[in-house]
Motif scaffolding. Structure first.
Motif, PDB file in Angstrom:
ATOM      1  N   UNK A   1       8.881  14.738  -2.549  1.00  0.00           N
ATOM      2  CA  UNK A   1       7.428  14.881  -2.582  1.00  0.00           C
ATOM      3  C   UNK A   1       6.813  13.738  -3.391  1.00  0.00           C
ATOM      4  N   UNK A   2       6.027  12.909  -2.719  1.00  0.00           N
ATOM      5  CA  UNK A   2       5.326  11.824  -3.410  1.00  0.00           C
ATOM      6  C   UNK A   2       4.107  12.416  -4.128  1.00  0.00           C
ATOM      7  N   UNK A   3       3.580  11.766  -5.167  1.00  0.00           N
ATOM      8  CA  UNK A   3       4.020  10.487  -5.726  1.00  0.00           C
ATOM      9  C   UNK A   3       5.190  10.653  -6.699  1.00  0.00           C
ATOM     10  N   UNK A   4       6.018   9.616  -6.744  1.00  0.00           N
ATOM     11  CA  UNK A   4       7.194   9.629  -7.612  1.00  0.00           C
ATOM     12  C   UNK A   4       6.791   9.143  -9.009  1.00  0.00           C
ATOM     13  N   UNK A   5       6.011   9.959  -9.673  1.00  0.00           N
ATOM     14  CA  UNK A   5       5.531   9.573 -11.006  1.00  0.00           C
ATOM     15  C   UNK A   5       6.681   9.653 -12.004  1.00  0.00           C
ATOM     16  N   UNK A   6       6.573   8.931 -13.128  1.00  0.00           N
ATOM     17  CA  UNK A   6       7.644   9.005 -14.137  1.00  0.00           C
ATOM     18  C   UNK A   6       7.935  10.446 -14.546  1.00  0.00           C
ATOM     19  N   UNK A   7       6.898  11.269 -14.696  1.00  0.00           N
ATOM     20  CA  UNK A   7       7.116  12.664 -15.105  1.00  0.00           C
ATOM     21  C   UNK A   7       7.956  13.406 -14.067  1.00  0.00           C
ATOM     22  N   UNK A   8       7.659  13.161 -12.796  1.00  0.00           N
ATOM     23  CA  UNK A   8       8.399  13.848 -11.741  1.00  0.00           C
ATOM     24  C   UNK A   8       9.859  13.371 -11.693  1.00  0.00           C
ATOM     25  N   UNK A   9      10.045  12.077 -11.854  1.00  0.00           N
ATOM     26  CA  UNK A   9      11.405  11.519 -11.826  1.00  0.00           C
ATOM     27  C   UNK A   9      12.207  12.070 -13.005  1.00  0.00           C
ATOM     28  N   UNK A  10      11.563  12.106 -14.159  1.00  0.00           N
ATOM     29  CA  UNK A  10      12.252  12.604 -15.357  1.00  0.00           C
ATOM     30  C   UNK A  10      12.633  14.076 -15.192  1.00  0.00           C
ATOM     31  N   UNK A  11      11.707  14.842 -14.645  1.00  0.00           N
ATOM     32  CA  UNK A  11      11.999  16.262 -14.419  1.00  0.00           C
ATOM     33  C   UNK A  11      13.178  16.406 -13.460  1.00  0.00           C
ATOM     34  N   UNK A  12      13.198  15.577 -12.417  1.00  0.00           N
ATOM     35  CA  UNK A  12      14.306  15.654 -11.448  1.00  0.00           C
ATOM     36  C   UNK A  12      15.622  15.250 -12.099  1.00  0.00           C
ATOM     37  N   UNK A  13      15.569  14.264 -12.972  1.00  0.00           N
ATOM     38  CA  UNK A  13      16.792  13.796 -13.636  1.00  0.00           C
ATOM     39  C   UNK A  13      17.351  14.870 -14.568  1.00  0.00           C
TER      40      UNK A  13
ATOM     41  N   UNK B   1       0.832  -1.203   0.000  1.00  0.00           N
ATOM     42  CA  UNK B   1       0.000   0.000   0.000  1.00  0.00           C
ATOM     43  C   UNK B   1       0.871   1.259   0.000  1.00  0.00           C
ATOM     44  N   UNK B   2       1.952   1.216   0.748  1.00  0.00           N
ATOM     45  CA  UNK B   2       2.840   2.375   0.800  1.00  0.00           C
ATOM     46  C   UNK B   2       3.574   2.574  -0.528  1.00  0.00           C
ATOM     47  N   UNK B   3       3.947   1.487  -1.181  1.00  0.00           N
ATOM     48  CA  UNK B   3       4.550   1.623  -2.515  1.00  0.00           C
ATOM     49  C   UNK B   3       3.546   2.272  -3.470  1.00  0.00           C
ATOM     50  N   UNK B   4       2.298   1.864  -3.343  1.00  0.00           N
ATOM     51  CA  UNK B   4       1.250   2.442  -4.180  1.00  0.00           C
ATOM     52  C   UNK B   4       1.106   3.940  -3.888  1.00  0.00           C
ATOM     53  N   UNK B   5       1.007   4.298  -2.596  1.00  0.00           N
ATOM     54  CA  UNK B   5       0.926   5.722  -2.220  1.00  0.00           C
ATOM     55  C   UNK B   5       2.102   6.487  -2.822  1.00  0.00           C
ATOM     56  N   UNK B   6       3.302   5.947  -2.603  1.00  0.00           N
ATOM     57  CA  UNK B   6       4.515   6.712  -2.883  1.00  0.00           C
ATOM     58  C   UNK B   6       4.816   6.789  -4.377  1.00  0.00           C
ATOM     59  N   UNK B   7       4.456   5.749  -5.109  1.00  0.00           N
ATOM     60  CA  UNK B   7       4.740   5.753  -6.547  1.00  0.00           C
ATOM     61  C   UNK B   7       3.641   6.428  -7.361  1.00  0.00           C
ATOM     62  N   UNK B   8       2.399   6.296  -6.903  1.00  0.00           N
ATOM     63  CA  UNK B   8       1.303   6.646  -7.802  1.00  0.00           C
ATOM     64  C   UNK B   8       0.263   7.630  -7.278  1.00  0.00           C
ATOM     65  N   UNK B   9       0.093   7.729  -5.961  1.00  0.00           N
ATOM     66  CA  UNK B   9      -1.156   8.321  -5.475  1.00  0.00           C
ATOM     67  C   UNK B   9      -1.053   9.758  -4.990  1.00  0.00           C
ATOM     68  N   UNK B  10      -2.115  10.501  -5.212  1.00  0.00           N
ATOM     69  CA  UNK B  10      -2.292  11.850  -4.705  1.00  0.00           C
ATOM     70  C   UNK B  10      -3.649  12.333  -5.199  1.00  0.00           C
ATOM     71  N   UNK B  11      -4.517  12.739  -4.255  1.00  0.00           N
ATOM     72  CA  UNK B  11      -5.856  13.176  -4.654  1.00  0.00           C
ATOM     73  C   UNK B  11      -5.743  14.503  -5.405  1.00  0.00           C
ATOM     74  N   UNK B  12      -6.393  14.571  -6.569  1.00  0.00           N
ATOM     75  CA  UNK B  12      -6.372  15.804  -7.365  1.00  0.00           C
ATOM     76  C   UNK B  12      -7.695  16.537  -7.184  1.00  0.00           C
ATOM     77  N   UNK B  13      -7.591  17.837  -6.942  1.00  0.00           N
ATOM     78  CA  UNK B  13      -8.807  18.638  -6.746  1.00  0.00           C
ATOM     79  C   UNK B  13      -8.519  20.074  -7.155  1.00  0.00           C
TER      80      UNK B  13
END
Lengths: 152, 734
Positions: B720-732, B643-655
């Motif tokens: 800052x989670x989630x570590x989405x591919x877009x965020x990782x790429x931007x950081x790289x 569940x934590x991997x899911x939170x950290x890799x993918x999740x964040x409520x959008x509003x």
């Protein structure tokens, strides 16, 4: 009033032919196996087999499967006489936490094993990829399916 | 192990039916007894917990409830051992406001410490009482008697059963909590992985779920949720809907609108028609998932220093970092469901609430009924991971059931309702600052956290129920408090377990909300451990030290050291060979500073071209005190990691101004089967030591281990989670 063949018996259900198959199974036939999860064909909790193929009953109308063989979790086995797949989920290593997703997982696995009796771990994982589990018991379910595949 | 072997038994065991004894609350009028183990304090009478029943059965009554964590199996193991009966003799009633001890909320990893300890002690007490009765009956010395599966045998061979000994009020005596416990070697169940008692029903479709309740005459209800939290209903022409065949009633009370129909599909169509017909006043709101952290920092907060150990020598360079957590959903697979019926002057509510007593009391206040006239019964629902929509669905059902006396009404939320209306785990900001000497050692540590509430559970107050905000006479949300002692709620695990020369921790608690929030698995612990363990990793790298060795410099707790070292050994930390694109990370915490010790280590691969993180494997070592069900504990730890991997890799409520945008599994994706890595869990069993809660121990260490492994693999620090591919790429690329 659609006529449905479920787990080998034929029933006339009172709802409209356009109503979801899931509601006919749960509310009219009082079957507990298929679950309402999303109503959007996204989570797999509502899975049933139609002529052996996995179908999401939340977005399938009752009228669309008239005359076809519908199998629910109840059709695989009972408390007293569970199928090998059901038995594989009841061991000392619990193959779930809450178990709400288990209906879809078991039926998807049943369709897989019917087609591919000795799947690899990767094949099991891929087959189950469209079934969501929130408790994090995925690896346990994969092991249960593989256990079942090794049973005679 | 089939504790509830019949179909009828299963529903009974789930607390779904009123069973054949007097309607009263055994916990009432019992003075608390301070020196008893766990929740025996709140219901110190043996008969509050145990009944010797006809047919060779024993009924165990507990306030804690099954939410997929296997608690009923674990307490059954403890009870069967100490009472010396086969587990199949047990029938369990849990979470019924008229039948069981009020053990409060099933949450916080408290069930084994509080309920497990009580059940073990009271079962041992009961066995002593039965031995006393048998001694008199058999004319023997109690010490010479032997028990086996409910039969007591004297040295001369004469025997008597529990069922022959108990005719009436024999167990209606105070518990002592001091009866001798079985030595470990004499236990049949505790310490062994007994198959869970609820699983056979779940894999065969026997009725066990709240969704499986279909009382005679049951109707289907749905509630029209507003377009946004603060919206008010301006007008609604429900005429056409009310005339629709199969619609029983449209219920309107202020801005609360619900529909009751004969059939579920009719209720769904009707609520869609009502949605089209309703006109709402929607006040503008400007916060979004991207501005919420700045919003929090700009709020006037309640600031509390929860730890302040000044450093004698805070010399050295100052290192700072800011970490953030988004809102997380509980995201249960089964949407919230409840069945309610107004039966004469009593409202009976069946719910998968974690807090059936307090939720029933809150509903009583909302309905203007006496507390004693609202009878709550827990029935299992989909895993909840905290305060989700369960209680609100119960309130919805009660409001609709009130409009059709005598007819049970079932509410089942839509997926959209569940995603958009459940109270989320609060977003948070964590600012860390360390003073570091020339060798890279920490001389001072300063931690500041900002958070909205992690606790708006019903708690007996109508204002905490969603529907109550919209009634003609609305109930306002009580001003939230950051409940409990330091280190408990928003600041759970904010006090680092490490022994630094100086440590100051300040909680900045915000009583307002940018989005509805309440208790989500671990409360603030996930974010606080993520921040502390990430920052420790940053400081270790800065000091050119091994992150494991660096932690051990400051970790003096021997049990903690053993767990941390064990996880590292499981991963092969010492001899780990670096390969391109791959990295390893570790995270550790003692949950709440007083529950289970958990360390997680993992290996990841980062694809620099896509920014995708693949977790290759994860390992975890744990000390949860004495282990009752090894598989039960492993399942909790493993599930927490996933569940934590899911939170950290993918999740964040959008509003945004238009409301919550995360409305289904496409717009709020979670980890799938093919993304779950191999996971190994080991337990350092401590027989004889207290049970330490385990259900929420692994999420924080997992989030940090992941961030640390990504840094090791790719050289980018994700704060800052989630570590989405877009965020990782931007950081790289930065």
């Amino acid at each position: 009033m659609p006529s449905l063949k479920v787990n080998g018996r034929v029933y006339d259900v009172p709802g409209s032919a356009d109503a979801p198959l899931l509601f006919a199974l749960r509310n009219d036939l009082k079957l507990n196996g298929p679950k309402f999860g999303c109503g959007l064909s996204q989570c797999g909790a509502c899975l049933v087999l139609v002529d052996g193929q996995p179908v999401r009953s939340c977005v399938t109308s009752a009228g669309a499967v008239e005359g076809q063989e519908i199998t629910t979790l109840e059709g695989l086995g009972t408390l007293e006489n569970p199928s090998r797949l059901q038995k594989a989920f009841m061991t000392e290593e619990a193959a779930m936490q809450c178990g709400y997703c288990i209906n879809g997982v078991i039926l998807r696995a049943k369709a897989l094993l019917d087609q591919n009796p000795k799947p690899s771990e990767g094949e099991v994982r891929l087959a189950l990829d469209g079934n969501l589990c929130r408790c994090g018991a995925q690896n346990r379910m994969v092991r249960a399916v593989l256990r079942a595949s090794r049973e005679p | 192990m089939n504790v509830q072997p019949t179909r009828r038994g299963i529903i009974k065991g789930a607390g779904a039916l009123v069973i054949g004894f007097d309607i009263f609350n055994p916990a009432m009028a019992q003075a608390p007894a301070a020196d008893l183990p766990g929740d025996l304090k709140i219901a110190p009478k043996v008969s509050s917990w145990l009944r010797i029943e006809a047919g060779g059965k024993v009924r165990l009554l507990v306030g804690k409830v099954e939410i997929g964590q296997g608690i009923l199996t674990a307490v059954a193991q403890l009870c069967a051992d100490e009472l010396d009966i086969d587990m199949s003799r047990l029938v369990i009633t849990s979470g019924d406001t008229r039948l069981v001890p009020d053990e409060g909320v099933t949450a916080g990893s408290f069930s084994m410490p509080n309920c497990g300890s009580a059940v073990r002690a009271v079962s041992a007490d009961a066995r002593q009482i039965l031995l006393g009765l048998a001694a008199a009956r058999l004319g023997s010395n109690a010490a010479a008697l032997k028990t086996a599966d409910g039969k007591i045998t004297a040295p001369d061979g004469k025997s008597v059963t529990y069922w022959e000994l108990v005719a009436g009020s024999e167990l209606e005596v105070p518990a002592t909590g001091k009866a001798p416990l079985k030595p470990a070697a004499a236990r049949r169940y505790a310490g062994k992985s007994v198959p869970r008692i609820d699983i056979p029903a779940k894999v065969t479709g026997a009725p066990v779920w709240i969704q499986d309740l279909r009382p005679e005459g049951m109707l289907h209800g749905r509630v029209l949720r507003p377009p946004a939290y603060e919206a008010k209903l301006v007008s609604l022409d429900a005429g056409d809907v009310e005339k629709t065949a199969g619609v029983i009633k449209v219920v309107r009370d202020g801005s609360f609108v619900g529909v009751i129909a004969e059939r579920e599909e009719t209720a769904i169509d009707a609520v869609d028609a009502l949605r089209r017909a309703a006109k709402w006043d929607v006040p503008a709101k400007s916060e979004t998932q991207d501005t919420v952290h700045d919003w929090m920092l700009a709020q006037k907060s309640q600031d509390v220093v929860i730890k302040n150990t000044p450093s004698a020598a805070p010399a050295g360079a100052s290192v700072e970092a800011v970490y953030k957590r988004p809102y997380h959903m509980h995201a249960s697979i089964g949407p919230s469901t409840a069945v309610a019926v107004l039966d004469g002057d009593t409202m009976r509510i069946q719910s998968h609430s974690q807090s059936i007593f307090e939720t029933s009391a809150a509903i009583a206040e909302m309905l203007g009924m006496e507390k004693s006239k609202v009878h709550g019964q827990h029935v299992q629902g989909s895993g909840c991971y905290g305060h989700n929509g369960a209680d609100d669905a119960a309130a919805d059902a009660a409001l609709l059931a009130r409009a059709v006396p005598g007819r049970p009404v079932r509410i089942q939320w839509s997926r959209n309702d569940e995603h958009k209306w459940e109270p989320y785990g609060s977003a948070m900001v964590m600012k860390l600052k360390a003073a570091v000497d020339a060798k890279g050692d920490i001389t001072d540590w300063t931690y500041d956290l900002w958070s909205t509430s992690h606790g708006t559970r019903p708690s007996g107050k109508a204002g905490n129920l969603l529907a109550a905000h919209y009634l003609e006479k609305p109930f306002a949300l009580p001003t939230p408090v950051n409940a409990g002692p330091p280190n408990f709620a928003a600041d759970r695990n904010a006090i680092a377990i490490y022994e630094f020369p100086g440590q100051k921790v300040t909680t900045h608690f915000i009583t307002g909300f940018a989005a509805r929030a309440s208790s989500t698995r671990g409360l603030g612990a996930y974010a606080n451990v993520f921040a502390i363990e990430s920052f420790m990793d940053e400081l270790a790298h800065r000091a050119k030290a091994d992150p494991l060795e660096y932690r051990l410099r400051y970790l003096k707790d021997e049990r903690g050291r053993a767990v941390l070292q064990k996880a590292a050994d499981m991963l092969g930390w010492k001899d780990w060979k670096r390969t391109p694109g791959r990295g390893r990370g570790i995270g550790f915490a003692r949950y709440k500073g007083l529950a289970a010790y958990n360390a997680v280590a993992m290996e990841v691969e980062v694809d620099r071209s896509t920014g995708r993180i693949r977790v290759l494997r994860a390992v975890s070592a744990n000390d949860t005190g004495e282990v009752v069900s090894p598989d039960g504990v492993k399942n909790q730890i493993e599930g927490g990691i996933v569940q934590s991997l899911s939170w950290t890799l993918k999740e964040g409520v959008r509003f945004d101004a238009a409301g919550v945008r995360s409305a289904d599994w496409i717009s709020y994706p979670i980890l799938t089967f093919s993304e779950v890595p191999p996971i190994e869990v080991e337990l350092l069993d401590k027989p004889g030591l207290a049970f330490l809660g385990t259900g929420e121990a692994s999420q924080g260490p997992t989030g940090a281990a992941l961030a640390n492994a990504v840094f090791d693999a790719a050289g980018v620090r994700l704060r800052e989670a989630p570590f989405t591919p877009a965020k990782v790429k931007a950081a790289l690329q930065s």
